[in-house]
Design an enzyme around this catalytic site. Structure first.
Site, PDB file in Angstrom:
ATOM      1  N   GLY A  39      -7.971   2.268 -12.351  1.00  8.23           N
ATOM      2  CA  GLY A  39      -8.474   1.099 -13.069  1.00  8.23           C
ATOM      3  C   GLY A  39      -7.412   0.027 -13.203  1.00  8.23           C
ATOM      4  O   GLY A  39      -6.433   0.024 -12.459  1.00  8.23           O
ATOM      5  N   LEU A  41      -7.764  -3.012 -12.341  1.00  2.00           N
ATOM      6  CA  LEU A  41      -7.803  -3.442 -10.941  1.00  2.00           C
ATOM      7  C   LEU A  41      -7.245  -4.860 -10.769  1.00  2.00           C
ATOM      8  O   LEU A  41      -7.536  -5.749 -11.562  1.00  2.00           O
ATOM      9  CB  LEU A  41      -9.238  -3.388 -10.417  1.00  2.00           C
ATOM     10  CG  LEU A  41      -9.945  -2.032 -10.537  1.00  2.00           C
ATOM     11  CD1 LEU A  41     -11.330  -2.103  -9.900  1.00  2.00           C
ATOM     12  CD2 LEU A  41      -9.133  -0.906  -9.897  1.00  2.00           C
ATOM     13  N   GLY A  44      -4.781  -6.259  -5.255  1.00  2.81           N
ATOM     14  CA  GLY A  44      -4.435  -5.182  -4.316  1.00  2.81           C
ATOM     15  C   GLY A  44      -5.579  -4.178  -4.206  1.00  2.81           C
ATOM     16  O   GLY A  44      -5.991  -3.797  -3.104  1.00  2.81           O
ATOM     17  N   HIS A  45      -6.110  -3.766  -5.361  1.00  2.79           N
ATOM     18  CA  HIS A  45      -7.260  -2.837  -5.336  1.00  2.79           C
ATOM     19  C   HIS A  45      -8.464  -3.506  -4.670  1.00  2.79           C
ATOM     20  O   HIS A  45      -9.192  -2.872  -3.903  1.00  2.79           O
ATOM     21  CB  HIS A  45      -7.669  -2.446  -6.760  1.00  2.79           C
ATOM     22  CG  HIS A  45      -6.614  -1.737  -7.543  1.00  2.79           C
ATOM     23  ND1 HIS A  45      -5.937  -2.319  -8.576  1.00  2.79           N
ATOM     24  CD2 HIS A  45      -6.128  -0.466  -7.440  1.00  2.79           C
ATOM     25  CE1 HIS A  45      -5.085  -1.461  -9.099  1.00  2.79           C
ATOM     26  NE2 HIS A  45      -5.171  -0.327  -8.422  1.00  2.79           N
ATOM     27  N   ARG A 195       1.158  -2.441 -13.602  1.00  2.00           N
ATOM     28  CA  ARG A 195       2.253  -2.438 -14.589  1.00  2.00           C
ATOM     29  C   ARG A 195       2.905  -3.812 -14.735  1.00  2.00           C
ATOM     30  O   ARG A 195       3.672  -4.021 -15.678  1.00  2.00           O
ATOM     31  CB  ARG A 195       3.301  -1.389 -14.208  1.00  2.00           C
ATOM     32  CG  ARG A 195       2.767   0.030 -14.388  1.00  2.00           C
ATOM     33  CD  ARG A 195       3.842   1.094 -14.254  1.00  2.00           C
ATOM     34  NE  ARG A 195       3.355   2.372 -14.735  1.00  2.00           N
ATOM     35  CZ  ARG A 195       2.947   3.384 -13.947  1.00  2.00           C
ATOM     36  NH1 ARG A 195       2.979   3.256 -12.642  1.00  2.00           N
ATOM     37  NH2 ARG A 195       2.510   4.510 -14.486  1.00  2.00           N
TER      38      ARG A 195
END
Ligand code: PAF
Length: 290
Positions: A39, A41, A44-45, A195
Site C-alpha cells: 500500500g 502507493l 512507482g507502484h 518512506r
C-alpha cells in the site's frame, strides 16, 4: 448521467474467494498479472500496475503491510496506511481486483513455516536487517501461491528483493514469471519510495545524495574507470559529507550473485543505503561499460 458513474474497484480479503475469482478468469483463458504491494502507493507502484495491464488480461494488486519483514525497531506501526487512496490509484491504473488480506488470514494461529533464501539474503540489506528477507520471501511465497499468477511485477528499486524472489521461484519451482520494472524517480532524481513521506524538507534535500552517488558511479565507469574501489570510495565520500545522511553501504556488485567486485564487468550494479534522519533509504543503478 449514469454513464459517468464508475463502480468502485472489487476488493477481496479471503483466499478462497480470491482463488474463485481468479479461477473464473482462468476458465475464460485470461492471463493473470499480479502486483504485490504494502500500500501507500506512489507512481512507482502505478507503473507496475500499468505494466501488468499492458501484459496481462486480468490484473490483481495485493495490499498487505507485512509485519514479518519489519525488524523490532523499524517502522511497522507508523508505515502509512491509506486504503481508500490506494484503491482509487489501483482503479485508475487499470487493476481489476485488489486483494486485502488481514494479518489473521496471512498468519493464522500456529503459523510455523518460513522461506529462507540463503546467501543472497545475508548481504547488503540483509546484513543490517537480518530478519527482513525471510519475512519478504515467506509472504511473497504465500502471495504467489494464493494467486498463482502468470506474471508478477516488482520494482527495480528493491534490486536485492527482486534478485532473491527470482532465486526463490527458481529453487522452489514456483511457476510464475518475475518481471522487474524500472525505478520511477522524481524530477530531481530521488527514487520514489513510500518512506519518502517521512522526510522533512531538509532531509528530502539531503536524500538526493543517494541518486547523486549512483550517478557519480555511472559516469566514472562509463568514462572507463577501471578501479571500482576508487569509485566506491568516491560514492562513500559524497554520502559521508552530506548533512543528515548516515551511510550504511555504497558498493558495486555482480548483478546476479550480489558479490562485491573491484573491476568492471558486463553485468554489475551499484547499490546504496543510508539513513537520512531516521529514515532508511535505498537506491541502485545498473552500470554500463564504456
Ligand atoms: O516490495 C514490497 O512492497 C514488499 O516487500 C512486498 C514484495 C509487497 C512483500 O511484502
Amino acid at each position: 448521467m449514469s454513464d459517468q458513474f464508475t463502480a468502485p474497484i472489487t476488493t477481496v480479503a479471503e483466499i478462497p474467494a480470491l482463488r474463485a475469482m481468479i479461477q473464473t478468469q482462468r476458465s475464460q483463458h485470461a492471463s493473470i498479472g499480479f502486483v504485490p504491494t504494502m500500500g501507500a502507493l506512489h507512481s512507482g507502484h502505478v507503473s507496475l500496475i500499468e505494466a501488468a495491464r499492458r501484459d496481462c488480461d486480468f490484473v490483481v494488486v495485493s495490499i498487505f503491510v507485512n509485519p514479518t519483514q519489519f525488524g523490532p525497531n523499524e517502522d511497522f506501526d507508523k508505515y502509512p496506511r491509506v486504503l481508500e487512496q490506494d484503491l482509487a490509484k489501483c482503479q485508475s491504473a487499470g487493476a481489476d481486483l485488489v486483494w486485502t488480506p488481514t494479518k489473521e488470514i496471512m498468519y493464522p494461529p500456529h503459523f510455523s513455516t518460513h522461506v529462507t533464501v540463503e546467501t543472497l539474503s545475508q548481504t547488503l540489506e540483509g546484513a543490517t536487517r537480518p530478519t527482513h528477507f525471510e519475512g519478504v520471501t515467506t509472504v511473497v511465497t504465500k502471495l504467489l501461491l494464493s494467486c498463482l499468477p502468470d506474471v508478477a511485477f516488482f520494482g527495480a528499486k528493491d534490486y536485492q528483493q527482486q534478485a532473491i524472489i527470482r532465486r526463490m521461484c527458481l529453487d522452489l519451482n514456483i511457476p510464475v514469471e518475475i518481471k522487474t520494472c524500472p525505478t520511477i524517480r522524481d524530477a530531481d532524481g530521488l527514487a520514489l519510495s513510500s518512506r519518502n513521506a517521512y522526510l522533512s524538507p531538509a532531509e528530502r534535500a539531503s536524500a538526493l545524495a543517494l541518486s547523486r552517488a549512483l550517478k557519480l558511479a555511472e559516469e566514472k565507469v562509463r568514462a572507463g574507470e577501471a578501479d571500482l574501489n576508487q569509485v566506491k570510495a568516491e560514492m562513500r565520500q559524497l554520502l559521508n559529507t552530506t548533512p543528515l545522511v548516515k551511510l550504511d553501504y555504497a558498493t558495486i556488485v555482480d548483478a546476479d550473485t550480489l558479490e562485491e567486485i573491484s573491476s568492471p564487468q558486463s553485468e554489475m550494479v551499484a547499490l546504496v543505503a543510508a539513513y537520512v534522519g531516521a529514515t532508511r533509504l535505498i537506491d541502485n543503478s545498473r552500470l554500463s561499460l564504456p
